[in-house]
Design an enzyme around this catalytic site. Sequence first.
Site, PDB file in Angstrom:
ATOM      1  N   ASP A  28     -27.973   6.559  -3.057  1.00  0.00           N
ATOM      2  CA  ASP A  28     -27.174   7.000  -4.200  1.00  0.00           C
ATOM      3  C   ASP A  28     -26.237   8.099  -3.725  1.00  0.00           C
ATOM      4  OD1 ASP A  28     -26.222   7.029  -6.786  1.00  0.00           O
ATOM      5  OD2 ASP A  28     -28.106   7.662  -7.704  1.00  0.00           O
ATOM      6  N   ASP A  29     -25.204   8.347  -4.512  1.00  0.00           N
ATOM      7  CA  ASP A  29     -24.263   9.397  -4.137  1.00  0.00           C
ATOM      8  C   ASP A  29     -24.855  10.781  -4.327  1.00  0.00           C
ATOM      9  OD1 ASP A  29     -24.248   9.243  -6.931  1.00  0.00           O
ATOM     10  OD2 ASP A  29     -22.070   9.177  -7.120  1.00  0.00           O
ATOM     11  N   ASP A  82     -29.350  14.489  -9.202  1.00  0.00           N
ATOM     12  CA  ASP A  82     -29.045  15.620 -10.079  1.00  0.00           C
ATOM     13  C   ASP A  82     -30.343  16.192 -10.634  1.00  0.00           C
ATOM     14  OD1 ASP A  82     -28.166  17.330 -12.145  1.00  0.00           O
ATOM     15  OD2 ASP A  82     -26.411  16.108 -12.543  1.00  0.00           O
TER      16      ASP A  82
END
Length: 172
Positions: A106-107, A110
């Site tokens: 994933d980028d 969070d």
Amino acid sequence: MGSGAEASVAERRPFPVSWDQFHRDCRALTWRLNAVGPFHAVVAITRGGLVPAAIVARELGLRVIDTICVASYAHDKQGELQVLKGVSEQTAALGGGTGKGLLIVDDLVDTGKTGRMVRDLLPDAHFATVYAKPKGKPLVDTFITEVSQDTWIFFPWDTGLSFQPPLKDGAA
């Protein structure tokens, strides 16, 4: 991204990432992953994980790329998670049904909500992100850059070229 007492998008620290920087960061991530593998396949968490997964798969020489779609964001608000698309049966079988030998990409991690959900589905997979925030960092096996929780990353696919006023004029 957040709700309640969390900072609004306007109150967050902007962190713009160029295509060049993102590509360098993905290659650095791959360099670290090279020591961890081998992997049977890459599973991109869509949509943010698509671009880094393509770069990582190329650099690792992996041809099998699958996706898992977990929706949590609606514009700038974070809501309930839903798996809109799971990994294929073929990909799951490569990982023995538990994710062993699979690389999830994933980028960004969070809050960790998406990562937790994917971890529950593929508990033995290796989870890698390009960027990590403190709340989600414990869920990630490999990442490149840590940013503060109040940072809003502007990825190159989400931005366009436009004039930016000087900082002295009150620009963020």
